[in-house]
Design a protein around this motif. Structure first.
Motif, PDB file in Angstrom:
ATOM      1  N   MET A   1       0.831  -1.206   0.000  1.00 44.13           N
ATOM      2  CA  MET A   1       0.000   0.000   0.000  1.00 44.13           C
ATOM      3  C   MET A   1       0.866   1.257   0.000  1.00 44.13           C
ATOM      4  N   THR A   2       1.992   1.222   0.734  1.00 40.64           N
ATOM      5  CA  THR A   2       2.891   2.361   0.772  1.00 40.64           C
ATOM      6  C   THR A   2       3.441   2.671  -0.617  1.00 40.64           C
ATOM      7  N   GLU A   3       3.783   1.597  -1.376  1.00 37.47           N
ATOM      8  CA  GLU A   3       4.320   1.796  -2.707  1.00 37.47           C
ATOM      9  C   GLU A   3       3.303   2.453  -3.631  1.00 37.47           C
ATOM     10  N   ALA A   4       2.021   2.084  -3.470  1.00 38.56           N
ATOM     11  CA  ALA A   4       0.972   2.672  -4.314  1.00 38.56           C
ATOM     12  C   ALA A   4       0.853   4.154  -4.051  1.00 38.56           C
ATOM     13  N   ILE A   5       0.937   4.534  -2.759  1.00 39.14           N
ATOM     14  CA  ILE A   5       0.838   5.951  -2.409  1.00 39.14           C
ATOM     15  C   ILE A   5       2.035   6.707  -2.966  1.00 39.14           C
ATOM     16  N   ALA A   6       3.219   6.097  -2.813  1.00 40.18           N
ATOM     17  CA  ALA A   6       4.439   6.761  -3.245  1.00 40.18           C
ATOM     18  C   ALA A   6       4.448   6.976  -4.757  1.00 40.18           C
ATOM     19  N   SER A   7       3.842   6.059  -5.528  1.00 37.79           N
ATOM     20  CA  SER A   7       3.874   6.149  -6.982  1.00 37.79           C
ATOM     21  C   SER A   7       2.795   7.066  -7.532  1.00 37.79           C
ATOM     22  N   SER A   8       1.830   7.424  -6.740  1.00 34.19           N
ATOM     23  CA  SER A   8       0.752   8.304  -7.189  1.00 34.19           C
ATOM     24  C   SER A   8       1.177   9.760  -7.038  1.00 34.19           C
ATOM     25  N   PRO A   9       0.925  10.588  -8.054  1.00 31.63           N
ATOM     26  CA  PRO A   9       1.275  12.011  -7.909  1.00 31.63           C
ATOM     27  C   PRO A   9       0.423  12.676  -6.823  1.00 31.63           C
ATOM     28  N   ILE A  10       0.989  13.666  -6.192  1.00 30.86           N
ATOM     29  CA  ILE A  10       0.281  14.409  -5.149  1.00 30.86           C
ATOM     30  C   ILE A  10      -0.637  15.418  -5.822  1.00 30.86           C
ATOM     31  N   ARG A  11      -1.914  15.364  -5.483  1.00 31.25           N
ATOM     32  CA  ARG A  11      -2.914  16.244  -6.090  1.00 31.25           C
ATOM     33  C   ARG A  11      -2.872  17.613  -5.388  1.00 31.25           C
ATOM     34  N   VAL A  12      -2.537  18.647  -6.147  1.00 29.19           N
ATOM     35  CA  VAL A  12      -2.321  19.977  -5.578  1.00 29.19           C
ATOM     36  C   VAL A  12      -3.306  20.980  -6.162  1.00 29.19           C
ATOM     37  N   PHE A  13      -3.890  21.774  -5.282  1.00 31.15           N
ATOM     38  CA  PHE A  13      -4.792  22.865  -5.678  1.00 31.15           C
ATOM     39  C   PHE A  13      -4.103  24.179  -5.310  1.00 31.15           C
ATOM     40  N   VAL A  14      -3.980  25.102  -6.276  1.00 33.17           N
ATOM     41  CA  VAL A  14      -3.243  26.348  -6.066  1.00 33.17           C
ATOM     42  C   VAL A  14      -4.209  27.530  -6.031  1.00 33.17           C
ATOM     43  N   VAL A  15      -4.113  28.319  -4.953  1.00 30.77           N
ATOM     44  CA  VAL A  15      -4.973  29.496  -4.800  1.00 30.77           C
ATOM     45  C   VAL A  15      -4.086  30.736  -4.691  1.00 30.77           C
ATOM     46  N   GLU A  16      -4.169  31.622  -5.684  1.00 28.31           N
ATOM     47  CA  GLU A  16      -3.342  32.828  -5.749  1.00 28.31           C
ATOM     48  C   GLU A  16      -4.107  33.879  -6.532  1.00 28.31           C
ATOM     49  N   ASP A  17      -4.259  35.070  -5.964  1.00 26.54           N
ATOM     50  CA  ASP A  17      -5.093  36.082  -6.610  1.00 26.54           C
ATOM     51  C   ASP A  17      -4.358  36.888  -7.684  1.00 26.54           C
ATOM     52  N   GLN A  18      -3.044  36.804  -7.728  1.00 26.01           N
ATOM     53  CA  GLN A  18      -2.285  37.524  -8.757  1.00 26.01           C
ATOM     54  C   GLN A  18      -1.961  36.562  -9.908  1.00 26.01           C
ATOM     55  N   THR A  19      -2.529  36.858 -11.051  1.00 23.01           N
ATOM     56  CA  THR A  19      -2.428  35.949 -12.195  1.00 23.01           C
ATOM     57  C   THR A  19      -0.987  35.656 -12.592  1.00 23.01           C
ATOM     58  N   ARG A  20      -0.136  36.657 -12.570  1.00 22.16           N
ATOM     59  CA  ARG A  20       1.264  36.462 -12.968  1.00 22.16           C
ATOM     60  C   ARG A  20       1.962  35.479 -12.031  1.00 22.16           C
ATOM     61  N   ILE A  21       1.751  35.674 -10.721  1.00 24.94           N
ATOM     62  CA  ILE A  21       2.378  34.775  -9.742  1.00 24.94           C
ATOM     63  C   ILE A  21       1.809  33.366  -9.890  1.00 24.94           C
ATOM     64  N   LEU A  22       0.497  33.274 -10.125  1.00 24.71           N
ATOM     65  CA  LEU A  22      -0.140  31.964 -10.302  1.00 24.71           C
ATOM     66  C   LEU A  22       0.474  31.224 -11.492  1.00 24.71           C
ATOM     67  N   LYS A  23       0.657  31.916 -12.611  1.00 24.01           N
ATOM     68  CA  LYS A  23       1.245  31.288 -13.792  1.00 24.01           C
ATOM     69  C   LYS A  23       2.663  30.811 -13.518  1.00 24.01           C
ATOM     70  N   ASN A  24       3.425  31.612 -12.780  1.00 22.39           N
ATOM     71  CA  ASN A  24       4.794  31.218 -12.441  1.00 22.39           C
ATOM     72  C   ASN A  24       4.812  29.969 -11.565  1.00 22.39           C
ATOM     73  N   GLN A  25       3.885  29.931 -10.595  1.00 21.03           N
ATOM     74  CA  GLN A  25       3.802  28.764  -9.717  1.00 21.03           C
ATOM     75  C   GLN A  25       3.456  27.509 -10.512  1.00 21.03           C
ATOM     76  N   LEU A  26       2.492  27.640 -11.402  1.00 19.46           N
ATOM     77  CA  LEU A  26       2.079  26.486 -12.200  1.00 19.46           C
ATOM     78  C   LEU A  26       3.211  26.000 -13.093  1.00 19.46           C
ATOM     79  N   ARG A  27       3.966  26.934 -13.678  1.00 19.79           N
ATOM     80  CA  ARG A  27       5.085  26.549 -14.539  1.00 19.79           C
ATOM     81  C   ARG A  27       6.135  25.770 -13.742  1.00 19.79           C
ATOM     82  N   LEU A  28       6.377  26.187 -12.499  1.00 22.91           N
ATOM     83  CA  LEU A  28       7.353  25.498 -11.657  1.00 22.91           C
ATOM     84  C   LEU A  28       6.866  24.103 -11.261  1.00 22.91           C
ATOM     85  N   LEU A  29       5.575  24.009 -10.909  1.00 27.19           N
ATOM     86  CA  LEU A  29       5.049  22.758 -10.368  1.00 27.19           C
ATOM     87  C   LEU A  29       4.752  21.718 -11.442  1.00 27.19           C
TER      88      LEU A  29
END
Length: 226
Positions: A1-29
């Motif tokens: 079960m640990t291996e299944a968790i480790a192999s699954s990508p972490i689901r991330v939700f990003v909340v940022e009110d400045q569009t430019r910063i949000l785009k930069n964060q998404l590009r990095l992630l």
């Protein structure tokens, strides 16, 4: 079960009110295969509406949102989806807000401008049950906690601390220094699973719900020093 968790990508939700910063964060992630961006929002209100649909593991949240603050968003997310880990983005002059966010249930915080590899590391750490505290702010954060309770009121009676084992005390002391779960496992020559078990025992004995509260209680009750 640990291996299944480790192999699954972490689901991330990003909340940022400045569009430019949000785009930069998404590009990095988005360049990291361990991370899956499941949604974004420009406000806390929009984020809460999207939450049931996207079902994230980690909530990457800007503290300085308009209208509904990051602190209020944190409270609502933890009340409705307690399994979701919240990682706050902040700046140096928001110390009081950081304290409120941690007390509201945030698992940690990062300074804006943190390098991409550190952001990924922090997301993985909180997803694994850890807490992220930047060393540059950790001492001020702990001093602030240590400065409570309210001087205007009579100090409440402090119950006798439930005894921690030597190993639990040793782990709590490491946590107070900002050591991650992975680092603690290496330093104590234990598995990550054993570290998590020790943390659960510490939380139960100190009647807290996260690492920051555990350190705060440990300092307040004289179990550890910083």
């Amino acid at each position: 079960m640990t291996e299944a968790i480790a192999s699954s990508p972490i689901r991330v939700f990003v909340v940022e009110d400045q569009t430019r910063i949000l785009k930069n964060q998404l590009r990095l992630l988005e360049s990291h295969q361990d991370i899956l961006i499941v949604g974004t929002a420009l406000s806390g209100e929009a984020a809460l509406e999207e939450m049931p649909r996207v079902n994230p593991d980690v909530f990457l949240l800007d503290l300085g949102l308009p209208r509904m603050s990051g602190i209020d968003v944190t409270r609502q997310v933890k009340a409705r989806w307690p399994q979701v880990e919240i990682l706050i983005f902040t700046i140096f002059d928001e110390e009081d807000k950081v304290l409120e966010a941690v007390k509201a249930g945030a698992s940690g915080y990062l300074l804006k401008g943190t390098p991409a590899d550190k952001i990924i590391e922090a997301i993985k750490e909180v997803h694994a049950g850890g807490t992220v505290i930047q060393p540059s702010l950790a001492r001020r954060l702990l001093r602030h906690f240590r400065g409570e309770p309210d001087p205007a009121s009579s100090p409440p009676e402090i119950p006798e601390p439930k005894p921690l084992s030597n190993r639990e005390t040793e782990l709590l002391q490491l946590i107070a220094k900002g050591v991650s779960n992975s680092e603690a496992a290496r330093l104590l020559n234990l598995s990550k699973g054993t570290i998590r078990t020790h943390l659960e025992h510490i939380y139960r004995k100190l009647e807290v719900t996260n690492r920051v509260e555990a350190v705060t209680e440990g300092i307040r009750k004289g179990l550890i020093s910083v």
